[in-house]
Write a protein that holds these residues in place. Structure first.
Motif, PDB file in Angstrom:
ATOM      1  N   ARG B  16       4.529   8.974   5.647  1.00 35.30           N
ATOM      2  CA  ARG B  16       3.756   9.635   4.594  1.00 35.30           C
ATOM      3  C   ARG B  16       2.293   9.249   4.879  1.00 35.30           C
ATOM      4  NH1 ARG B  16       7.771   9.145   0.076  1.00 35.30           N
ATOM      5  NH2 ARG B  16       9.322  10.617   0.673  1.00 35.30           N
ATOM      6  N   PRO B  17       1.250  10.378   4.593  1.00 33.02           N
ATOM      7  CA  PRO B  17      -0.054  10.079   4.747  1.00 33.02           C
ATOM      8  C   PRO B  17      -0.509   9.256   3.718  1.00 33.02           C
ATOM      9  CG  PRO B  17       0.501  12.506   4.089  1.00 33.02           C
ATOM     10  CD  PRO B  17       1.567  11.813   4.539  1.00 33.02           C
ATOM     11  N   PHE B  18      -1.399   8.170   3.855  1.00 33.13           N
ATOM     12  CA  PHE B  18      -2.009   7.462   2.808  1.00 33.13           C
ATOM     13  C   PHE B  18      -2.839   7.939   2.019  1.00 33.13           C
ATOM     14  CE2 PHE B  18      -3.970   3.160   1.696  1.00 33.13           C
ATOM     15  CZ  PHE B  18      -3.011   2.789   1.458  1.00 33.13           C
ATOM     16  N   THR B  19      -2.441   8.095   0.604  1.00 30.19           N
ATOM     17  CA  THR B  19      -3.539   8.930  -0.229  1.00 30.19           C
ATOM     18  C   THR B  19      -3.532   7.835  -1.268  1.00 30.19           C
ATOM     19  OG1 THR B  19      -1.855   9.970  -1.192  1.00 30.19           O
ATOM     20  CG2 THR B  19      -2.961  10.917   0.388  1.00 30.19           C
ATOM     21  N   LEU B  20      -4.548   8.400  -2.257  1.00 29.91           N
ATOM     22  CA  LEU B  20      -4.757   7.712  -3.562  1.00 29.91           C
ATOM     23  C   LEU B  20      -3.339   7.712  -4.501  1.00 29.91           C
ATOM     24  CD1 LEU B  20      -6.778   6.571  -5.108  1.00 29.91           C
ATOM     25  CD2 LEU B  20      -7.175   8.401  -6.408  1.00 29.91           C
ATOM     26  N   LEU B  21      -2.555   8.665  -4.308  1.00 33.17           N
ATOM     27  CA  LEU B  21      -1.195   9.003  -4.893  1.00 33.17           C
ATOM     28  C   LEU B  21      -0.307   7.664  -4.616  1.00 33.17           C
ATOM     29  CD1 LEU B  21      -0.433  10.900  -6.887  1.00 33.17           C
ATOM     30  CD2 LEU B  21       1.043  12.088  -5.226  1.00 33.17           C
ATOM     31  N   THR B  22      -0.217   7.465  -3.228  1.00 32.85           N
ATOM     32  CA  THR B  22       0.697   6.498  -2.683  1.00 32.85           C
ATOM     33  C   THR B  22       0.350   5.023  -3.162  1.00 32.85           C
ATOM     34  OG1 THR B  22      -0.445   7.383  -0.592  1.00 32.85           O
ATOM     35  CG2 THR B  22       1.810   6.451  -0.488  1.00 32.85           C
TER      36      THR B  22
END
Lengths: 264, 279
Positions: B16-22
């Motif tokens: 998964r793309p690494f975002t703030l939500l992760t």
């Protein structure tokens, strides 16, 4: 029918032994008191307890309330705390089992509170709520909530992953999977919690009443000790045991009724 | 890899793309947030005196505990009190398990012993151990003996019940296997009953340890001159909330450590137990 269940009749000795053992137990108890093996300030005989039971049905002295009122106070406290712990504990456990955020936020709280025996909260609750109903309900609530959370959490966690994957394949949302697959499959575990929580609540109720109360079955036991009346202590113990067992049977019935049709 | 009904599945993890939500949804991050919030809330409630002056702030509790390590309280340092409670638990627990576990096994294996013991046991079982405190004080006074007696009563029931049910709930197929291979009754008991009931017995010991903690606290709250229950009741009588909360913290830590110890021991002694994921 492929095969028939054959009922083997128990041998006579096996059917008589339980009765003999009970008679022996009660008989020894009675004789120990009658022949003063133990002084009468230490143990009351079954017969004395029965006599006191009859007296306490109508007589409020010397501890200030008739037996039914003691029992009613205890049941009231236990049930308020019990129901509250179910209302809070079961949804919390279910959410913790399925939603990562709920688990991440609630679990540390829970794990820090869990190892403290509910009895240890008594001094703080006396400070916070006084010795009235609220304090005892709080202790019972703490006692009951732990098994509720654990069982519903484990129940959701043990959901068959194939079912969840199937629902995903058919495009179910997280919420749909939670409400339509995880919760029903967790139900047997949740109902298991009902009994465990009840037993915890009842035990801790007695503890709470030993320290701070003016009516209730635990209070009856304490008064018996203070007045050096072993018959009162034993009567209190038996009433606690019987009432607890009776409530347990009722919960069991309710559970069976609600669970009819759900495969264990 | 996961096996479901003869099929072996392989779960493939998508990158998964690494975002703030992760980060926000990461479990350990949430744990940290929750812990910080817990202590902040505690401190806030203590500071603003929302519950009156009865909740000590976290640092007050720490100071109190550090003070108790060096300055004895009622003749004993903090470790003295911890040891006093632990000692009572150990004595009661050992006595109860040495008697109850074999008795439970015998009851499950021999119907005659079962017929004699079960009715009396069923009669005494529904009474909560705490209800025995008063009678044990009448019998043994307020010394050590009465506390150990309560713990024996409390731990006896789960020990016996679990070893009894542990044997009774063994899958009958296991017996069939031994019998088919020509085993006699003795081999059945030694090679099937004991190993198969071991996890249940151990679970019983674990339950009884936590009940033992409840019992020892209750007994010490009612009457004692040492132990952790005494510490918190002293805090109540002296109106020193730091002492109460400090006592509770120590109880939590010690009870938690005992559980860890038993779990580790269980893994060592019976590695064949099937685990349920989670708590």
């Amino acid at each position: 029918m492929a095969y028939e269940e054959v009922k083997v009749k128990k041998p006579l000795a096996l059917r008589l032994l339980p009765i003999a053992s009970l008679v022996f137990f009660l008989g020894t108890w009675q004789l120990i008191v009658d022949f003063e093996v133990l002084p009468s300030s230490m143990l009351a005989s079954p017969w004395q307890v029965i006599q006191l039971f009859v007296v306490k049905l109508t007589e409020a002295n010397p501890d200030g309330a008739v037996l039914a009122r003691h029992a009613w106070t205890s049941i009231q406290e236990a049930f308020t705390g019990y129901i509250l712990s179910l209302i809070v504990g079961i949804p919390l456990g279910l959410f913790m089992g399925w939603f990562v955020v709920a688990e991440g936020l609630a679990r540390p709280f829970f794990e820090m509170i869990r190892p403290i025996p509910p009895i240890a909260w008594i001094p703080l609750t006396i400070f916070w709520f006084g010795i009235g109903l609220a304090g005892k309900v709080f202790i019972i609530w703490i006692a009951g909530i732990v098994p509720c959370v654990i069982n519903s959490y484990v129940g959701v966690r043990m959901t068959n992953p194939t079912l969840i994957q199937m629902a995903r394949t058919y495009g179910a949302t997280d919420w749909q999977i939670f409400t339509q697959i995880c919760i029903p499959s967790a139900l047997p575990m949740v109902f298991g919690a009902l009994q465990i929580a009840l037993a915890y609540c009842w035990t801790n109720l007695v503890g709470a009443e030993l320290l701070a109360a003016d009516t209730g079955l635990g209070f009856l036991i304490t008064m018996g000790r203070r007045l050096a009346r072993p018959d009162m202590v034993v009567l209190g113990m038996i009433s606690v045991g019987l009432t607890g067992a009776f409530i347990g049977v009722i919960i069991d019935r309710v559970e069976k009724r609600l669970l009819a049709g759900i495969r264990r | 890899m996961e096996a479901v009904a003869n099929e072996v599945q392989k779960t493939v993890r998508e990158k998964r793309p690494f975002t703030l939500l992760t980060i926000l949804k990461n479990r350990w991050f949430l744990y940290a947030v929750s812990m910080v919030f817990f202590f902040w809330l505690w401190d806030f409630v203590g500071e603003r005196r929302i519950l009156g002056s009865s909740l000590a702030r976290p640092h007050e509790v720490l100071i109190q505990l550090a003070d108790m390590v060096t300055n004895p309280l009622a003749g004993k340092s903090l470790f003295g009190h911890i040891w006093a409670s632990t000692q009572r638990i150990l004595i009661g627990f050992v006595i109860a398990s040495v008697v109850a576990v074999p008795l439970g096994l015998l009851m499950a294996l021999n119907p005659y012993i079962n017929a004699v013991v079960k009715p009396v046991f069923d009669l005494l079982k529904p009474m909560p151990p705490i209800a025995w405190i008063s009678i044990s004080i009448l019998w043994f006074g307020i010394g050590e003996a009465s506390k150990v007696f309560i713990i024996i009563i409390g731990t006896f029931v789960p020990c016996l019940l679990n070893s009894y049910n542990g044997v009774r709930l063994i899958e009958p197929e296991l017996y069939d296997v031994v019998r088919m291979l020509g085993g006699n009754r003795r081999q059945e008991i030694i090679n099937v009953c004991f190993p198969a009931s071991f996890p249940a017995i151990f679970a019983g010991l674990q339950i009884s340890l936590s009940i033992a903690w409840t019992c020892v606290l209750a007994a010490e709250l009612v009457s004692a001159r040492s132990g952790l229950g005494f510490v918190i009741i002293l805090g109540m009588n002296l109106a020193r909330p730091a002492l109460i909360v400090g006592g509770m913290v120590v109880i939590a830590v010690v009870a938690w450590l005992t559980t860890l110890l038993v779990t580790a021991l269980e893994k060592l002694v019976c590695p064949w137990k099937r685990e349920i994921e989670g708590m």
